[in-house]
Motif scaffolding. Structure first.
Motif, PDB file in Angstrom:
ATOM      1  N   GLY A 192       4.829   2.358  -9.772  1.00  0.00           N
ATOM      2  CA  GLY A 192       4.116   1.757  -8.650  1.00  0.00           C
ATOM      3  C   GLY A 192       4.428   0.284  -8.517  1.00  0.00           C
ATOM      4  N   PRO A 193       3.868  -0.368  -7.490  1.00  0.00           N
ATOM      5  CA  PRO A 193       4.190  -1.766  -7.203  1.00  0.00           C
ATOM      6  C   PRO A 193       3.394  -2.742  -8.055  1.00  0.00           C
ATOM      7  CG  PRO A 193       2.629  -0.959  -5.594  1.00  0.00           C
ATOM      8  CD  PRO A 193       2.966   0.216  -6.482  1.00  0.00           C
ATOM      9  N   PHE A 219      -4.724  -8.413  -2.837  1.00  0.00           N
ATOM     10  CA  PHE A 219      -3.718  -7.401  -3.133  1.00  0.00           C
ATOM     11  C   PHE A 219      -4.020  -6.587  -4.391  1.00  0.00           C
ATOM     12  CE2 PHE A 219      -0.970 -10.901  -1.214  1.00  0.00           C
ATOM     13  CZ  PHE A 219      -1.138 -10.418   0.068  1.00  0.00           C
ATOM     14  N   GLU A 220      -5.000  -6.994  -5.171  1.00  0.00           N
ATOM     15  CA  GLU A 220      -5.206  -6.363  -6.479  1.00  0.00           C
ATOM     16  C   GLU A 220      -5.414  -4.855  -6.389  1.00  0.00           C
ATOM     17  OE1 GLU A 220      -8.362  -8.631  -8.164  1.00  0.00           O
ATOM     18  OE2 GLU A 220      -7.038 -10.256  -8.853  1.00  0.00           O
ATOM     19  N   ALA A 221      -6.069  -4.386  -5.333  1.00  0.00           N
ATOM     20  CA  ALA A 221      -6.324  -2.949  -5.213  1.00  0.00           C
ATOM     21  C   ALA A 221      -5.088  -2.176  -4.755  1.00  0.00           C
ATOM     22  CB  ALA A 221      -7.470  -2.704  -4.227  1.00  0.00           C
ATOM     23  N   SER A 222      -4.043  -2.883  -4.336  1.00  0.00           N
ATOM     24  CA  SER A 222      -2.844  -2.224  -3.818  1.00  0.00           C
ATOM     25  C   SER A 222      -1.678  -2.251  -4.797  1.00  0.00           C
ATOM     26  CB  SER A 222      -2.404  -2.892  -2.503  1.00  0.00           C
ATOM     27  OG  SER A 222      -3.391  -2.729  -1.508  1.00  0.00           O
ATOM     28  N   VAL A 223      -1.888  -2.769  -5.988  1.00  0.00           N
ATOM     29  CA  VAL A 223      -0.797  -2.863  -6.963  1.00  0.00           C
ATOM     30  C   VAL A 223      -1.304  -2.441  -8.339  1.00  0.00           C
ATOM     31  CG1 VAL A 223       0.473  -4.666  -5.738  1.00  0.00           C
ATOM     32  CG2 VAL A 223      -1.319  -5.320  -7.363  1.00  0.00           C
ATOM     33  N   PRO A 265       8.247   1.755  -7.680  1.00  0.00           N
ATOM     34  CA  PRO A 265       8.153   0.535  -8.496  1.00  0.00           C
ATOM     35  C   PRO A 265       8.809  -0.676  -7.828  1.00  0.00           C
ATOM     36  CG  PRO A 265       9.900   1.946  -9.336  1.00  0.00           C
ATOM     37  CD  PRO A 265       9.257   2.696  -8.198  1.00  0.00           C
ATOM     38  N   VAL A 266       8.100  -1.271  -6.896  1.00  0.00           N
ATOM     39  CA  VAL A 266       8.602  -2.454  -6.196  1.00  0.00           C
ATOM     40  C   VAL A 266       7.891  -3.685  -6.750  1.00  0.00           C
ATOM     41  CG1 VAL A 266       8.887  -3.600  -3.970  1.00  0.00           C
ATOM     42  CG2 VAL A 266       9.024  -1.103  -4.111  1.00  0.00           C
ATOM     43  N   VAL A 267       8.666  -4.710  -7.073  1.00  0.00           N
ATOM     44  CA  VAL A 267       8.105  -5.987  -7.516  1.00  0.00           C
ATOM     45  C   VAL A 267       8.009  -6.892  -6.293  1.00  0.00           C
ATOM     46  CG1 VAL A 267       8.382  -7.979  -9.022  1.00  0.00           C
ATOM     47  CG2 VAL A 267       9.112  -5.710  -9.804  1.00  0.00           C
ATOM     48  N   PHE A 268       6.789  -7.229  -5.910  1.00  0.00           N
ATOM     49  CA  PHE A 268       6.556  -8.130  -4.789  1.00  0.00           C
ATOM     50  C   PHE A 268       6.323  -9.538  -5.336  1.00  0.00           C
ATOM     51  CE2 PHE A 268       5.373  -3.996  -3.067  1.00  0.00           C
ATOM     52  CZ  PHE A 268       6.007  -4.013  -1.827  1.00  0.00           C
ATOM     53  N   LEU A 269       7.174 -10.472  -4.963  1.00  0.00           N
ATOM     54  CA  LEU A 269       7.007 -11.869  -5.344  1.00  0.00           C
ATOM     55  C   LEU A 269       6.373 -12.619  -4.186  1.00  0.00           C
ATOM     56  CD1 LEU A 269      10.455 -12.711  -6.991  1.00  0.00           C
ATOM     57  CD2 LEU A 269       8.342 -12.057  -8.139  1.00  0.00           C
ATOM     58  N   GLY A 270       5.381 -13.413  -4.482  1.00  0.00           N
ATOM     59  CA  GLY A 270       4.687 -14.142  -3.427  1.00  0.00           C
ATOM     60  C   GLY A 270       4.656 -15.627  -3.678  1.00  0.00           C
ATOM     61  N   GLY A 271       5.098 -16.387  -2.699  1.00  0.00           N
ATOM     62  CA  GLY A 271       4.970 -17.831  -2.790  1.00  0.00           C
ATOM     63  C   GLY A 271       3.517 -18.259  -2.603  1.00  0.00           C
ATOM     64  N   GLN A 272       3.188 -19.436  -3.100  1.00  0.00           N
ATOM     65  CA  GLN A 272       1.836 -19.972  -2.938  1.00  0.00           C
ATOM     66  C   GLN A 272       1.894 -21.494  -3.059  1.00  0.00           C
ATOM     67  OE1 GLN A 272      -0.890 -20.187  -1.577  1.00  0.00           O
ATOM     68  NE2 GLN A 272      -2.123 -18.576  -2.549  1.00  0.00           N
ATOM     69  N   ARG A 273       0.953 -22.153  -2.434  1.00  0.00           N
ATOM     70  CA  ARG A 273       0.887 -23.604  -2.554  1.00  0.00           C
ATOM     71  C   ARG A 273       0.500 -23.998  -3.975  1.00  0.00           C
ATOM     72  NH1 ARG A 273      -1.872 -26.573   2.433  1.00  0.00           N
ATOM     73  NH2 ARG A 273      -0.797 -28.271   1.373  1.00  0.00           N
ATOM     74  N   ALA A 274       0.728 -25.261  -4.300  1.00  0.00           N
ATOM     75  CA  ALA A 274       0.431 -25.738  -5.651  1.00  0.00           C
ATOM     76  C   ALA A 274      -1.043 -25.519  -5.975  1.00  0.00           C
ATOM     77  CB  ALA A 274       0.797 -27.218  -5.767  1.00  0.00           C
ATOM     78  N   MET A 298       0.827  -1.204   0.000  1.00  0.00           N
ATOM     79  CA  MET A 298       0.000   0.000   0.000  1.00  0.00           C
ATOM     80  C   MET A 298       0.860   1.251   0.000  1.00  0.00           C
ATOM     81  SD  MET A 298      -2.958  -1.241   2.660  1.00  0.00           S
ATOM     82  CE  MET A 298      -3.975   0.213   2.480  1.00  0.00           C
ATOM     83  N   CYS A 299       1.953   1.233   0.781  1.00  0.00           N
ATOM     84  CA  CYS A 299       2.867   2.378   0.798  1.00  0.00           C
ATOM     85  C   CYS A 299       3.489   2.595  -0.563  1.00  0.00           C
ATOM     86  CB  CYS A 299       3.956   2.171   1.841  1.00  0.00           C
ATOM     87  SG  CYS A 299       3.461   2.654   3.497  1.00  0.00           S
ATOM     88  N   ALA A 300       3.969   1.526  -1.174  1.00  0.00           N
ATOM     89  CA  ALA A 300       4.613   1.653  -2.481  1.00  0.00           C
ATOM     90  C   ALA A 300       3.645   2.225  -3.509  1.00  0.00           C
ATOM     91  CB  ALA A 300       5.148   0.300  -2.940  1.00  0.00           C
ATOM     92  N   LEU A 301       2.370   1.858  -3.403  1.00  0.00           N
ATOM     93  CA  LEU A 301       1.371   2.388  -4.335  1.00  0.00           C
ATOM     94  C   LEU A 301       1.202   3.891  -4.155  1.00  0.00           C
ATOM     95  CD1 LEU A 301      -0.797   1.635  -6.504  1.00  0.00           C
ATOM     96  CD2 LEU A 301      -2.446   1.586  -4.623  1.00  0.00           C
ATOM     97  N   VAL A 302       1.016   4.333  -2.908  1.00  0.00           N
ATOM     98  CA  VAL A 302       0.773   5.751  -2.648  1.00  0.00           C
ATOM     99  C   VAL A 302       2.049   6.575  -2.834  1.00  0.00           C
ATOM    100  CG1 VAL A 302      -0.056   7.409  -0.933  1.00  0.00           C
ATOM    101  CG2 VAL A 302      -1.113   5.155  -1.078  1.00  0.00           C
TER     102      VAL A 302
END
Length: 568
Positions: free
Chosen positions: A156-157, A123-127, A93-102, A85-89
């Protein structure tokens, strides 16, 4: 030879000049961390993912490039939400990588799954862009699209998710493309409008440069200095553009807080705005100090996002493009016809210098605990000339705007979102980006400092030359002031106070840092000098007067005008 998906992700980032990653190691991406370190990357594990996100944002601000932060599935990504949210406001330009289960886990009709929640919708509204690597052969297109979106228009992010079943798959791919091969880099403005802008600048009697946050995050200070010299005009800082460009220190004035800035704005007949959204802190460029002379003032705006043109105020000459390309265009157009400074400029310079000298002289002294204005004066007088300044806190930052005696070339603070607690992570990120070469000073309040105080260990582990000067009133000082103004003196100040046994210098020592406790004016500067001389990350606990901190915030009425509430 085939490469794993996690290897290819690193290849794509390296093509962008990225070589730093923040995150807490997790089984999903220990392979990526291990390989990154083998390749010579800087890999930093913070104590909280939000801190890692703020650190990445600071790296982006210091380099002008995208930065990378990674979060483990579930709780790790939940912790990254505030940094997104901070990066958006903050337009970072931060790339956030997120792990997830299969994905097979996600698609099963099951209850009670461990460390699982559908993350992308949260997260869609924050990037600016949210996508996932569903298949290995999507890696190039998804990562490139993420970087393209992060760096195009208003920066932006972005969020890119990779399920655990994809990250170890193999790809047979060519070498990674350079940025210019797949996205717009160095976009110039149209030559006709550049010529029109140059003509308007030459015709102006009292032009000003309005310099915002984007000038510093795009690292275009040198080109802006050349432009300011050709225009021979004052430089007006927005609240975000508080870094001083080398060579322009004497004629750079903070908007709203310097009488010279106000005079220059009121008398201006042309404003060239660089790296600013023309938001509430500058009254959208049409309220308060801008009202006088509005009919005669020409506006030129350099803006990368064409959709931003004319939103907050009408623009006479829009220059759509990247500051890194457009400012040199203006310099080239004006190089043979430099302006002569107006007689008022020298007067504004003297007036502002006298203002700072008077503030240093008149800041209340001889108090114990220390008056917060005197804390700012004493600390900033010994700020290293080549240092990086980081700000945090409510009342402490407001005192800092007015009383600072330093003119740093790099200032880092969360000026748009106002997220407290970013100061220490920003300092770590800035130090990482700088390679730990330049000294840093964080001036913060105790409330903000305690958000992410564990990152003192990160700073100490990285051996960063950081001195944290903490104004301690054992309270949420700005909020205490709100209670007093709302309910009167002696009212209950619910939820704003804590134990006066708190000793932040001792906490610092526990993390292996240098610590000192100060409660007199004359001890502040010597303590800071000893802290730098120690060669360690340091904390100077300065006891400040709680009454002054909550009741005597300078320029508070001006600060309150930022909240336009639809009136401008």
């Amino acid at each position: 030879m085939p490469v794993k998906v996690y290897e290819r992700i690193l290849d794509l980032f390296e093509a962008e000049g990225i070589n730093t990653i923040f995150g807490i190691p997790d089984p999903n991406f220990v392979h990526m961390f291990h390989l990154a370190e083998e390749r010579g990357w800087t890999v930093v594990a913070p104590h909280h993912e939000a801190s890692g996100g703020f650190m990445a944002e600071a790296v982006s601000r210091m380099t002008g490039k995208p930065a990378v932060c990674i979060g483990t599935l579930g709780p790790g990504m939940a912790n990254l939400a505030p940094a997104m949210m901070c990066a958006l406001v903050e337009n970072s330009p931060v790339v956030f990588l997120g792990g997830q289960r299969a994905r097979i886990t996600e698609q099963r009709v099951r209850r009670g799954r461990i460390q699982f929640v559908q993350q992308s919708p949260l997260f869609e509204a924050s990037v600016k862009y949210s996508a996932s690597l569903e298949y290995a052969d999507q890696t190039d297109e998804v990562v490139r699209e993420g970087i393209r979106r992060a760096m195009s228009g208003t920066p932006g992010p972005v969020y890119i998710e990779y399920p655990s079943h994809v990250i170890q798959e193999e790809l047979d791919v060519p070498a990674a493309l350079p940025p210019s091969a797949y996205r717009l880099v160095g976009q110039q403005a149209g030559p006709d409008l550049v010529a029109k802008a140059a003509e308007a600048i030459r015709a102006a009697k009292q032009p000003i440069l309005l310099v915002g946050h984007g000038v510093h995050t795009s690292r275009t200070g040198e080109a802006v200095r050349a432009l300011a010299d050709l225009m021979a005009c004052p430089v007006i800082q927005t609240s975000g553009g508080t870094s001083y460009i080398e060579g322009l220190e004497d004629r750079t004035f903070p908007y709203g807080f310097s009488p010279s800035a106000i005079d220059a704005v009121v008398q201006s007949d042309l404003c060239l705005a660089l790296g600013t959204e023309l938001g509430e802190p500058v009254h959208y460029g049409r309220g308060r100090h801008w009202v006088a002379g509005e009919a005669e003032r020409t506006w030129i705006l350099v803006e990368q996002d064409s959709e931003a043109i004319g939103v907050n105020r009408p623009i006479d000459i829009p220059l759509v493009g990247d500051l890194r390309a457009v400012v040199p265009q203006l310099v080239e157009a004006l190089k043979d016809t430099p302006r002569t400074a107006s007689p008022e400029l020298e007067g504004w310079i003297r007036q502002d210098a006298a203002r700072l000298a008077e503030l240093a002289e008149t800041a209340p002294s001889g108090m114990s605990p220390v008056h917060p204005a005197r804390l700012i004066v004493e600390a900033t007088k010994v700020f290293p000339p080549d240092g990086i300044m980081v700000r945090d806190g409510g009342a402490t930052t407001i005192f800092g705007w007015t009383y600072s005696q330093a003119k740093p070339h790099d200032v880092m603070w969360n000026q748009n979102f106002g997220h407290l607690g970013t100061g220490l992570p920003y300092a770590v990120g800035a130090g990482v980006a700088d390679g730990g070469r330049r000294p840093m000073m964080l001036i913060t309040g105790d409330s903000s400092f305690q958000f992410h105080i564990a990152e003192l260990e990160t700073a100490a582990r990285l051996n960063l030359p950081l001195v944290c000067v903490v104004a301690v009133d054992y309270a949420w000082g700005l909020e205490v002031g709100v209670y007093k103004r709302t309910f009167g003196q002696g009212s209950l100040e619910t939820g704003t106070h804590w134990s006066k046994n708190t000793r932040l210098d001792k906490v610092a020592e526990g993390f292996g840092c240098y610590g000192e406790y100060v409660e007199r004016d004359e001890d502040i500067a010597p303590a800071i000098k000893r802290a730098y001389a120690s060669g360690r990350t340091a904390v100077i606990h300065v006891a400040v007067d709680p009454k002054a901190n909550s009741e005597e915030m300078p320029s508070y009425d001006e600060f309150r005008t930022w909240y336009a509430e639809g009136t401008q």
